[in-house]
Motif scaffolding. Structure first.
Motif, mmCIF file in Angstrom:
data_model
loop_
_atom_site.group_PDB
_atom_site.id
_atom_site.type_symbol
_atom_site.label_atom_id
_atom_site.label_comp_id
_atom_site.label_asym_id
_atom_site.label_seq_id
_atom_site.Cartn_x
_atom_site.Cartn_y
_atom_site.Cartn_z
ATOM 1 N N ASP A 243 0.834 -1.204 0.000
ATOM 2 C CA ASP A 243 0.000 0.000 0.000
ATOM 3 C C ASP A 243 0.871 1.257 0.000
ATOM 4 O O ASP A 243 0.578 2.231 -0.708
ATOM 5 N N CYS A 244 1.938 1.254 0.809
ATOM 6 C CA CYS A 244 2.865 2.400 0.850
ATOM 7 C C CYS A 244 3.546 2.593 -0.508
ATOM 8 O O CYS A 244 3.631 3.716 -1.026
ATOM 9 N N VAL A 245 4.035 1.500 -1.064
ATOM 10 C CA VAL A 245 4.746 1.572 -2.344
ATOM 11 C C VAL A 245 3.825 2.123 -3.431
ATOM 12 O O VAL A 245 4.217 3.005 -4.211
ATOM 13 N N ILE A 246 2.596 1.642 -3.465
ATOM 14 C CA ILE A 246 1.657 2.077 -4.501
ATOM 15 C C ILE A 246 1.314 3.560 -4.314
ATOM 16 O O ILE A 246 1.329 4.345 -5.275
ATOM 17 N N ASP A 247 1.044 3.949 -3.077
ATOM 18 C CA ASP A 247 0.675 5.344 -2.803
ATOM 19 C C ASP A 247 1.790 6.307 -3.211
ATOM 20 O O ASP A 247 1.565 7.326 -3.862
ATOM 21 N N ARG A 248 3.003 5.968 -2.830
ATOM 22 C CA ARG A 248 4.140 6.849 -3.116
ATOM 23 C C ARG A 248 4.460 6.886 -4.615
ATOM 24 O O ARG A 248 4.823 7.917 -5.172
ATOM 25 N N THR A 249 4.363 5.727 -5.257
ATOM 26 C CA THR A 249 4.660 5.668 -6.690
ATOM 27 C C THR A 249 3.558 6.383 -7.483
ATOM 28 O O THR A 249 3.831 7.054 -8.479
ATOM 29 N N ARG A 250 2.305 6.244 -7.006
ATOM 30 C CA ARG A 250 1.194 6.946 -7.674
ATOM 31 C C ARG A 250 1.424 8.460 -7.628
ATOM 32 O O ARG A 250 1.230 9.168 -8.614
ATOM 33 N N LEU A 262 6.216 2.495 -16.605
ATOM 34 C CA LEU A 262 6.560 2.336 -15.189
ATOM 35 C C LEU A 262 7.403 1.074 -15.076
ATOM 36 O O LEU A 262 7.015 0.015 -15.563
ATOM 37 N N VAL A 263 8.570 1.216 -14.426
ATOM 38 C CA VAL A 263 9.542 0.134 -14.384
ATOM 39 C C VAL A 263 9.909 -0.147 -12.937
ATOM 40 O O VAL A 263 10.057 0.776 -12.142
ATOM 41 N N VAL A 264 10.059 -1.420 -12.590
ATOM 42 C CA VAL A 264 10.532 -1.762 -11.250
ATOM 43 C C VAL A 264 11.822 -2.565 -11.380
ATOM 44 O O VAL A 264 11.980 -3.344 -12.331
ATOM 45 N N ALA A 265 12.756 -2.332 -10.475
ATOM 46 C CA ALA A 265 14.023 -3.070 -10.499
ATOM 47 C C ALA A 265 14.555 -3.199 -9.078
ATOM 48 O O ALA A 265 14.046 -2.539 -8.164
ATOM 49 N N GLY A 266 15.545 -4.063 -8.890
ATOM 50 C CA GLY A 266 16.103 -4.324 -7.561
ATOM 51 C C GLY A 266 15.512 -5.605 -6.993
ATOM 52 O O GLY A 266 14.509 -6.121 -7.487
ATOM 53 N N GLY A 267 16.135 -6.100 -5.925
ATOM 54 C CA GLY A 267 15.772 -7.414 -5.391
ATOM 55 C C GLY A 267 14.300 -7.572 -5.032
ATOM 56 O O GLY A 267 13.704 -8.628 -5.270
ATOM 57 N N ARG A 280 -1.084 -3.026 -11.857
ATOM 58 C CA ARG A 280 -2.399 -2.361 -11.819
ATOM 59 C C ARG A 280 -2.233 -0.844 -11.819
ATOM 60 O O ARG A 280 -2.983 -0.119 -12.467
ATOM 61 N N LEU A 281 -1.224 -0.366 -11.068
ATOM 62 C CA LEU A 281 -0.986 1.073 -10.987
ATOM 63 C C LEU A 281 -0.603 1.636 -12.363
ATOM 64 O O LEU A 281 -1.086 2.699 -12.769
ATOM 65 N N ALA A 282 0.266 0.932 -13.079
ATOM 66 C CA ALA A 282 0.675 1.386 -14.417
ATOM 67 C C ALA A 282 -0.546 1.480 -15.324
ATOM 68 O O ALA A 282 -0.703 2.467 -16.063
ATOM 69 N N ALA A 283 -1.432 0.490 -15.230
ATOM 70 C CA ALA A 283 -2.641 0.480 -16.066
ATOM 71 C C ALA A 283 -3.513 1.696 -15.762
ATOM 72 O O ALA A 283 -4.109 2.296 -16.668
ATOM 73 N N GLU A 284 -3.549 2.071 -14.475
ATOM 74 C CA GLU A 284 -4.306 3.267 -14.065
ATOM 75 C C GLU A 284 -3.854 4.509 -14.848
ATOM 76 O O GLU A 284 -4.651 5.389 -15.141
ATOM 77 N N PHE A 285 -2.563 4.573 -15.134
ATOM 78 C CA PHE A 285 -1.997 5.729 -15.834
ATOM 79 C C PHE A 285 -1.836 5.466 -17.335
ATOM 80 O O PHE A 285 -1.204 6.258 -18.039
ATOM 81 N N GLY A 286 -2.352 4.317 -17.803
ATOM 82 C CA GLY A 286 -2.252 3.983 -19.223
ATOM 83 C C GLY A 286 -0.825 3.742 -19.680
ATOM 84 O O GLY A 286 -0.485 3.951 -20.843
ATOM 85 N N LEU A 287 0.033 3.294 -18.754
ATOM 86 C CA LEU A 287 1.439 3.068 -19.094
ATOM 87 C C LEU A 287 1.753 1.578 -19.125
ATOM 88 O O LEU A 287 1.186 0.808 -18.338
ATOM 89 N N PRO A 288 2.662 1.150 -20.001
ATOM 90 C CA PRO A 288 3.142 -0.226 -19.916
ATOM 91 C C PRO A 288 3.893 -0.425 -18.603
ATOM 92 O O PRO A 288 4.510 0.518 -18.084
ATOM 93 N N PHE A 289 3.828 -1.636 -18.048
ATOM 94 C CA PHE A 289 4.598 -1.977 -16.851
ATOM 95 C C PHE A 289 5.714 -2.925 -17.267
ATOM 96 O O PHE A 289 5.469 -3.916 -17.946
ATOM 97 N N VAL A 290 6.940 -2.591 -16.869
ATOM 98 C CA VAL A 290 8.092 -3.407 -17.246
ATOM 99 C C VAL A 290 8.835 -3.850 -15.989
ATOM 100 O O VAL A 290 9.204 -3.014 -15.160
#
Ligand code: KG4
Ligand code: ZN
Length: 346
Positions: A243-250, A262-267, A280-290
Protein backbone atom coordinates in the motif's frame (compact mmCIF):
# COMPACT_ATOMS: atom_id res chain seq x y z
CA UNK A 1 29.80 -7.21 -32.11
CA UNK A 2 31.01 -5.85 -28.81
CA UNK A 3 31.06 -8.19 -25.83
CA UNK A 4 31.34 -6.70 -22.33
CA UNK A 5 32.53 -8.62 -19.28
CA UNK A 6 30.63 -7.59 -16.14
CA UNK A 7 31.72 -8.15 -12.54
CA UNK A 8 29.50 -7.72 -9.45
CA UNK A 9 30.67 -7.99 -5.84
CA UNK A 10 28.98 -5.20 -3.89
CA UNK A 11 27.03 -7.33 -1.42
CA UNK A 12 26.84 -11.11 -0.99
CA UNK A 13 26.74 -12.38 -4.57
CA UNK A 14 29.98 -12.87 -6.49
CA UNK A 15 29.02 -12.73 -10.15
CA UNK A 16 30.52 -12.51 -13.64
CA UNK A 17 28.75 -12.31 -16.98
CA UNK A 18 29.32 -11.64 -20.67
CA UNK A 19 26.68 -9.61 -22.51
CA UNK A 20 26.73 -8.61 -26.18
CA UNK A 21 25.32 -5.55 -27.91
CA UNK A 22 22.26 -7.52 -29.05
CA UNK A 23 21.15 -8.00 -25.43
CA UNK A 24 22.32 -11.61 -25.37
CA UNK A 25 23.64 -12.90 -22.05
CA UNK A 26 26.41 -14.96 -23.61
CA UNK A 27 27.42 -16.50 -20.28
CA UNK A 28 26.84 -15.80 -16.62
CA UNK A 29 27.65 -17.33 -13.26
CA UNK A 30 26.61 -16.32 -9.74
CA UNK A 31 28.15 -17.67 -6.55
CA UNK A 32 25.80 -16.94 -3.66
CA UNK A 33 27.24 -16.61 -0.15
CA UNK A 34 23.95 -17.26 1.64
CA UNK A 35 25.34 -20.28 3.48
CA UNK A 36 28.33 -18.32 4.80
CA UNK A 37 26.15 -15.52 6.22
CA UNK A 38 23.13 -17.53 7.40
CA UNK A 39 24.53 -18.30 10.89
CA UNK A 40 24.77 -14.53 11.52
CA UNK A 41 21.30 -13.64 10.20
CA UNK A 42 22.69 -11.05 7.80
CA UNK A 43 25.62 -10.21 5.55
CA UNK A 44 28.94 -9.95 7.43
CA UNK A 45 31.14 -7.54 5.41
CA UNK A 46 34.47 -9.19 6.28
CA UNK A 47 33.21 -12.67 5.39
CA UNK A 48 31.74 -11.29 2.17
CA UNK A 49 34.98 -9.62 1.08
CA UNK A 50 36.98 -12.77 1.76
CA UNK A 51 34.52 -14.94 -0.16
CA UNK A 52 34.54 -12.53 -3.13
CA UNK A 53 38.35 -12.59 -3.29
CA UNK A 54 38.39 -16.41 -3.26
CA UNK A 55 35.74 -16.77 -5.95
CA UNK A 56 36.11 -13.91 -8.39
CA UNK A 57 39.06 -15.09 -10.52
CA UNK A 58 37.76 -18.65 -11.09
CA UNK A 59 34.31 -17.21 -11.86
CA UNK A 60 35.66 -14.90 -14.56
CA UNK A 61 37.67 -17.77 -16.04
CA UNK A 62 34.54 -19.94 -15.99
CA UNK A 63 32.28 -17.49 -17.87
CA UNK A 64 34.97 -16.98 -20.52
CA UNK A 65 35.27 -20.77 -20.87
CA UNK A 66 31.46 -21.15 -20.98
CA UNK A 67 31.37 -18.70 -23.90
CA UNK A 68 34.42 -20.18 -25.62
CA UNK A 69 36.11 -16.78 -25.45
CA UNK A 70 39.46 -15.46 -24.27
CA UNK A 71 40.02 -12.24 -22.39
CA UNK A 72 41.39 -10.72 -25.61
CA UNK A 73 37.99 -11.26 -27.30
CA UNK A 74 36.22 -9.04 -24.80
CA UNK A 75 35.71 -5.38 -25.80
CA UNK A 76 35.39 -3.81 -22.36
CA UNK A 77 35.46 -4.75 -18.70
CA UNK A 78 32.72 -3.36 -16.47
CA UNK A 79 32.65 -3.74 -12.70
CA UNK A 80 30.55 -2.40 -9.86
CA UNK A 81 32.54 0.44 -8.29
CA UNK A 82 29.92 1.26 -5.61
CA UNK A 83 27.74 1.78 -3.69
CA UNK A 84 28.04 -1.27 -1.47
CA UNK A 85 30.14 -3.05 1.14
CA UNK A 86 33.49 -1.48 0.40
CA UNK A 87 35.68 -4.60 0.86
CA UNK A 88 33.66 -6.53 -1.69
CA UNK A 89 33.46 -3.63 -4.13
CA UNK A 90 37.25 -3.27 -3.99
CA UNK A 91 37.74 -6.96 -4.80
CA UNK A 92 35.59 -6.75 -7.94
CA UNK A 93 36.95 -3.39 -9.07
CA UNK A 94 40.60 -4.33 -8.54
CA UNK A 95 40.01 -7.56 -10.47
CA UNK A 96 38.49 -5.56 -13.34
CA UNK A 97 41.40 -3.11 -13.29
CA UNK A 98 43.92 -5.95 -13.46
CA UNK A 99 42.05 -7.58 -16.37
CA UNK A 100 41.73 -4.24 -18.18
CA UNK A 101 45.42 -3.52 -17.73
CA UNK A 102 46.52 -7.00 -18.80
CA UNK A 103 44.31 -7.00 -21.91
CA UNK A 104 44.55 -3.30 -22.74
CA UNK A 105 40.75 -3.03 -22.83
CA UNK A 106 38.65 -0.14 -21.51
CA UNK A 107 37.58 -0.21 -17.88
CA UNK A 108 34.00 0.85 -17.10
CA UNK A 109 33.28 1.59 -13.43
CA UNK A 110 29.55 1.02 -12.99
CA UNK A 111 27.28 2.39 -10.29
CA UNK A 112 25.47 -0.68 -8.93
CA UNK A 113 22.21 1.29 -8.85
CA UNK A 114 22.68 2.19 -12.51
CA UNK A 115 23.01 -1.53 -13.18
CA UNK A 116 19.61 -2.10 -11.58
CA UNK A 117 18.16 1.00 -13.29
CA UNK A 118 19.13 -0.10 -16.79
CA UNK A 119 18.54 -3.86 -16.30
CA UNK A 120 14.94 -3.65 -17.62
CA UNK A 121 16.37 -2.48 -20.98
CA UNK A 122 18.53 -5.60 -21.15
CA UNK A 123 15.40 -7.74 -20.97
CA UNK A 124 13.15 -5.50 -23.08
CA UNK A 125 14.45 -3.88 -26.28
CA UNK A 126 11.27 -1.81 -26.60
CA UNK A 127 11.82 0.08 -23.34
CA UNK A 128 12.79 3.65 -24.20
CA UNK A 129 13.60 6.75 -22.13
CA UNK A 130 12.18 8.46 -20.18
CA UNK A 131 10.70 5.97 -17.73
CA UNK A 132 9.77 6.10 -14.08
CA UNK A 133 11.81 3.62 -12.08
CA UNK A 134 10.96 2.22 -8.68
CA UNK A 135 14.27 0.87 -7.37
CA UNK A 136 13.67 -1.37 -4.39
CA UNK A 137 16.51 -3.44 -2.91
CA UNK A 138 18.10 -4.31 0.41
CA UNK A 139 19.82 -0.94 0.67
CA UNK A 140 17.64 1.35 -1.42
CA UNK A 141 14.08 2.48 -1.96
CA UNK A 142 13.90 5.22 -4.54
CA UNK A 143 11.73 6.57 -7.33
CA UNK A 144 13.87 7.85 -10.20
CA UNK A 145 13.06 9.46 -13.47
CA UNK A 146 15.40 7.86 -16.03
CA UNK A 147 15.88 10.28 -18.92
CA UNK A 148 18.84 8.50 -20.50
CA UNK A 149 22.04 6.64 -19.70
CA UNK A 150 23.65 8.63 -16.90
CA UNK A 151 20.61 10.91 -16.56
CA UNK A 152 18.76 10.10 -13.36
CA UNK A 153 16.56 12.39 -11.30
CA UNK A 154 15.64 11.16 -7.84
CA UNK A 155 12.03 12.01 -7.07
CA UNK A 156 11.72 10.10 -3.80
CA UNK A 157 13.77 8.05 -1.37
CA UNK A 158 13.32 6.49 2.06
CA UNK A 159 13.74 8.59 5.16
CA UNK A 160 14.66 5.50 7.20
CA UNK A 161 14.68 1.84 6.09
CA UNK A 162 14.83 0.45 2.56
CA UNK A 163 11.97 -1.79 1.48
CA UNK A 164 14.13 -4.92 1.25
CA UNK A 165 15.51 -4.10 4.69
CA UNK A 166 11.92 -4.00 6.04
CA UNK A 167 11.28 -7.43 4.50
CA UNK A 168 14.54 -8.76 5.98
CA UNK A 169 13.77 -7.35 9.45
CA UNK A 170 10.24 -8.76 9.35
CA UNK A 171 11.74 -12.14 8.47
CA UNK A 172 14.10 -11.86 11.42
CA UNK A 173 11.25 -10.94 13.81
CA UNK A 174 9.27 -13.95 12.57
CA UNK A 175 12.33 -16.23 12.82
CA UNK A 176 12.29 -16.97 9.09
CA UNK A 177 16.05 -16.75 8.65
CA UNK A 178 18.13 -15.23 5.92
CA UNK A 179 17.65 -14.02 3.22
CA UNK A 180 14.30 -12.77 4.41
CA UNK A 181 12.36 -11.31 1.47
CA UNK A 182 11.48 -14.55 -0.33
CA UNK A 183 10.66 -16.27 3.02
CA UNK A 184 8.21 -13.50 4.01
CA UNK A 185 6.58 -13.70 0.57
CA UNK A 186 6.15 -17.49 0.89
CA UNK A 187 4.65 -17.31 4.39
CA UNK A 188 2.37 -14.39 3.41
CA UNK A 189 0.63 -16.65 0.87
CA UNK A 190 -0.83 -18.64 3.77
CA UNK A 191 -1.96 -15.63 5.81
CA UNK A 192 -4.83 -13.16 5.98
CA UNK A 193 -3.54 -9.61 5.35
CA UNK A 194 -6.57 -8.13 7.15
CA UNK A 195 -6.07 -10.11 10.36
CA UNK A 196 -3.41 -7.78 11.79
CA UNK A 197 -3.87 -3.98 11.73
CA UNK A 198 -0.56 -2.35 10.72
CA UNK A 199 0.31 1.28 9.97
CA UNK A 200 1.01 2.67 6.50
CA UNK A 201 3.67 5.37 7.13
CA UNK A 202 3.39 8.54 5.01
CA UNK A 203 0.34 7.23 3.12
CA UNK A 204 -1.27 10.21 1.41
CA UNK A 205 1.54 12.54 2.55
CA UNK A 206 2.26 15.65 0.48
CA UNK A 207 5.97 14.91 0.61
CA UNK A 208 7.18 12.31 -1.88
CA UNK A 209 9.29 10.02 0.31
CA UNK A 210 8.99 6.53 1.82
CA UNK A 211 9.21 5.39 5.43
CA UNK A 212 9.17 1.82 6.75
CA UNK A 213 10.64 2.07 10.27
CA UNK A 214 7.23 2.50 11.92
CA UNK A 215 5.83 -0.48 10.03
CA UNK A 216 8.75 -2.63 11.17
CA UNK A 217 8.22 -1.61 14.81
CA UNK A 218 4.51 -2.44 14.49
CA UNK A 219 5.42 -5.89 13.15
CA UNK A 220 7.62 -6.41 16.21
CA UNK A 221 4.79 -5.36 18.57
CA UNK A 222 2.31 -7.64 16.75
CA UNK A 223 4.70 -10.57 17.15
CA UNK A 224 5.39 -9.78 20.81
CA UNK A 225 1.65 -9.51 21.54
CA UNK A 226 1.50 -13.23 20.83
CA UNK A 227 -2.10 -13.11 19.59
CA UNK A 228 -1.49 -13.51 15.87
CA UNK A 229 -0.20 -16.38 13.76
CA UNK A 230 3.02 -15.61 11.88
CA UNK A 231 1.46 -16.09 8.45
CA UNK A 232 -1.10 -13.36 9.17
CA UNK A 233 1.65 -11.00 10.35
CA UNK A 234 3.66 -11.71 7.19
CA UNK A 235 0.62 -11.17 4.95
CA UNK A 236 -0.39 -7.98 6.78
CA UNK A 237 3.18 -6.64 6.57
CA UNK A 238 3.41 -7.34 2.85
CA UNK A 239 0.04 -5.68 2.21
CA UNK A 240 0.97 -2.59 4.25
CA UNK A 241 4.32 -2.35 2.44
CA UNK A 242 2.54 -2.70 -0.90
CA UNK A 243 0.00 0.00 0.00
CA UNK A 244 2.86 2.40 0.85
CA UNK A 245 4.75 1.57 -2.34
CA UNK A 246 1.66 2.08 -4.50
CA UNK A 247 0.67 5.34 -2.80
CA UNK A 248 4.14 6.85 -3.12
CA UNK A 249 4.66 5.67 -6.69
CA UNK A 250 1.19 6.95 -7.67
CA UNK A 251 2.18 10.36 -6.33
CA UNK A 252 5.36 10.35 -8.46
CA UNK A 253 3.46 9.23 -11.56
CA UNK A 254 0.87 11.96 -11.10
CA UNK A 255 3.67 14.56 -10.88
CA UNK A 256 5.48 13.33 -14.03
CA UNK A 257 4.98 13.96 -17.73
CA UNK A 258 6.10 12.28 -20.94
CA UNK A 259 6.83 8.86 -19.46
CA UNK A 260 6.99 5.74 -21.66
CA UNK A 261 6.62 3.16 -18.88
CA UNK A 262 6.56 2.34 -15.19
CA UNK A 263 9.54 0.13 -14.38
CA UNK A 264 10.53 -1.76 -11.25
CA UNK A 265 14.02 -3.07 -10.50
CA UNK A 266 16.10 -4.32 -7.56
CA UNK A 267 15.77 -7.41 -5.39
CA UNK A 268 12.28 -6.66 -4.04
CA UNK A 269 11.04 -6.53 -7.64
CA UNK A 270 11.12 -10.33 -7.41
CA UNK A 271 8.06 -10.12 -5.12
CA UNK A 272 4.94 -11.21 -7.02
CA UNK A 273 2.46 -9.23 -4.89
CA UNK A 274 4.42 -6.03 -5.38
CA UNK A 275 4.78 -6.68 -9.10
CA UNK A 276 1.04 -7.28 -9.46
CA UNK A 277 0.18 -4.08 -7.54
CA UNK A 278 2.54 -2.02 -9.70
CA UNK A 279 1.10 -3.54 -12.85
CA UNK A 280 -2.40 -2.36 -11.82
CA UNK A 281 -0.99 1.07 -10.99
CA UNK A 282 0.67 1.39 -14.42
CA UNK A 283 -2.64 0.48 -16.07
CA UNK A 284 -4.31 3.27 -14.07
CA UNK A 285 -2.00 5.73 -15.83
CA UNK A 286 -2.25 3.98 -19.22
CA UNK A 287 1.44 3.07 -19.09
CA UNK A 288 3.14 -0.23 -19.92
CA UNK A 289 4.60 -1.98 -16.85
CA UNK A 290 8.09 -3.41 -17.25
CA UNK A 291 9.79 -5.70 -14.73
CA UNK A 292 12.92 -7.68 -15.48
CA UNK A 293 12.83 -11.48 -15.14
CA UNK A 294 13.41 -12.60 -11.54
CA UNK A 295 17.06 -13.53 -12.08
CA UNK A 296 17.80 -10.00 -13.30
CA UNK A 297 16.06 -8.39 -10.29
CA UNK A 298 18.39 -9.61 -7.57
CA UNK A 299 22.10 -8.81 -7.75
CA UNK A 300 23.79 -10.20 -10.85
CA UNK A 301 26.64 -9.36 -13.23
CA UNK A 302 24.61 -9.32 -16.46
CA UNK A 303 23.10 -5.99 -15.41
CA UNK A 304 26.60 -4.61 -14.78
CA UNK A 305 27.82 -5.83 -18.19
CA UNK A 306 24.69 -4.33 -19.78
CA UNK A 307 25.27 -0.96 -18.08
CA UNK A 308 28.77 -1.21 -19.60
CA UNK A 309 27.22 -1.82 -23.03
CA UNK A 310 24.96 1.21 -22.61
CA UNK A 311 27.94 3.37 -21.66
CA UNK A 312 30.06 1.98 -24.52
CA UNK A 313 27.30 2.90 -26.99
CA UNK A 314 27.29 6.58 -25.94
CA UNK A 315 28.84 8.87 -28.58
CA UNK A 316 30.87 10.56 -25.83
CA UNK A 317 32.13 7.29 -24.29
CA UNK A 318 35.40 7.52 -22.40
CA UNK A 319 36.88 4.66 -20.35
CA UNK A 320 37.35 5.19 -16.64
CA UNK A 321 40.91 5.70 -15.36
CA UNK A 322 42.63 2.68 -13.79
CA UNK A 323 43.04 4.58 -10.52
CA UNK A 324 39.30 5.20 -10.08
CA UNK A 325 38.26 4.63 -6.46
CA UNK A 326 35.69 2.21 -5.07
CA UNK A 327 32.86 4.09 -3.36
CA UNK A 328 30.81 2.89 -0.37
CA UNK A 329 28.24 5.60 -1.20
CA UNK A 330 27.43 6.81 -4.67
CA UNK A 331 24.05 8.46 -5.27
CA UNK A 332 22.64 8.16 -8.80
CA UNK A 333 21.40 11.74 -8.58
CA UNK A 334 24.02 13.77 -6.68
CA UNK A 335 21.88 16.91 -7.04
CA UNK A 336 18.86 15.48 -5.22
CA UNK A 337 17.81 17.52 -2.22
CA UNK A 338 18.62 15.90 1.13
CA UNK A 339 15.61 14.49 3.00
CA UNK A 340 14.66 14.92 6.60
CA UNK A 341 15.28 12.06 8.99
CA UNK A 342 18.31 10.16 10.16
CA UNK A 343 20.05 7.15 8.67
CA UNK A 344 19.28 8.16 5.12
CA UNK A 345 20.84 5.92 2.49
CA UNK A 346 22.54 7.59 -0.44
O1 KG4 B 1 19.09 -5.97 -5.27
P1 KG4 B 1 19.40 -6.99 -4.21
O2 KG4 B 1 19.68 -8.40 -4.65
O3 KG4 B 1 20.62 -6.54 -3.34
C1 KG4 B 1 20.83 -5.20 -2.99
O4 KG4 B 1 21.43 -4.47 -3.82
O5 KG4 B 1 20.33 -4.84 -1.90
O6 KG4 B 1 18.18 -6.96 -3.18
C2 KG4 B 1 18.16 -7.79 -2.05
C3 KG4 B 1 16.91 -7.48 -1.26
C4 KG4 B 1 16.88 -8.18 0.08
O7 KG4 B 1 16.46 -7.26 1.07
C5 KG4 B 1 15.85 -9.29 -0.14
O8 KG4 B 1 15.20 -9.67 1.06
C6 KG4 B 1 14.90 -8.62 -1.10
O9 KG4 B 1 15.74 -7.92 -1.98
N1 KG4 B 1 14.09 -9.62 -1.84
C7 KG4 B 1 12.76 -9.73 -1.70
C8 KG4 B 1 12.37 -10.83 -2.50
N2 KG4 B 1 13.49 -11.35 -3.09
C9 KG4 B 1 14.54 -10.58 -2.66
N3 KG4 B 1 11.89 -9.01 -0.99
C10 KG4 B 1 10.57 -9.37 -1.05
N4 KG4 B 1 10.13 -10.43 -1.78
C11 KG4 B 1 10.99 -11.18 -2.52
N5 KG4 B 1 10.54 -12.22 -3.22
ZN1 ZN C 1 21.37 -4.63 -5.77
Amino acid sequence: MAVVLGIESSCDETAAALVDGERRIVAQRIASQDDAHRPYGGVVPEIAARAHSERIAPLVAAVLADAGLELGDVDAIAATAGPGLIGGVMVGLVTAKALAMASDKPLIAVNHLEGHALSPRLADATLHFPYLLLLVSGGHCQVLRVDGVGQYRRLATTIDDALGEAFDKTAKILGLGFPGGPAVERLAREGNPKAVPLPRPLLGSAEPHFSFAGLKSAVLRAKQAGSHVDADIAAAFQQAALDCVIDRTRRALAASTGLTALVVAGGVAANQTIRAGLERLAAEFGLPFVAPPLALCTDNAAMIAWAGQERLALPAFTPDPLDIAARPRWPLDPDAAPVRGAGVKA
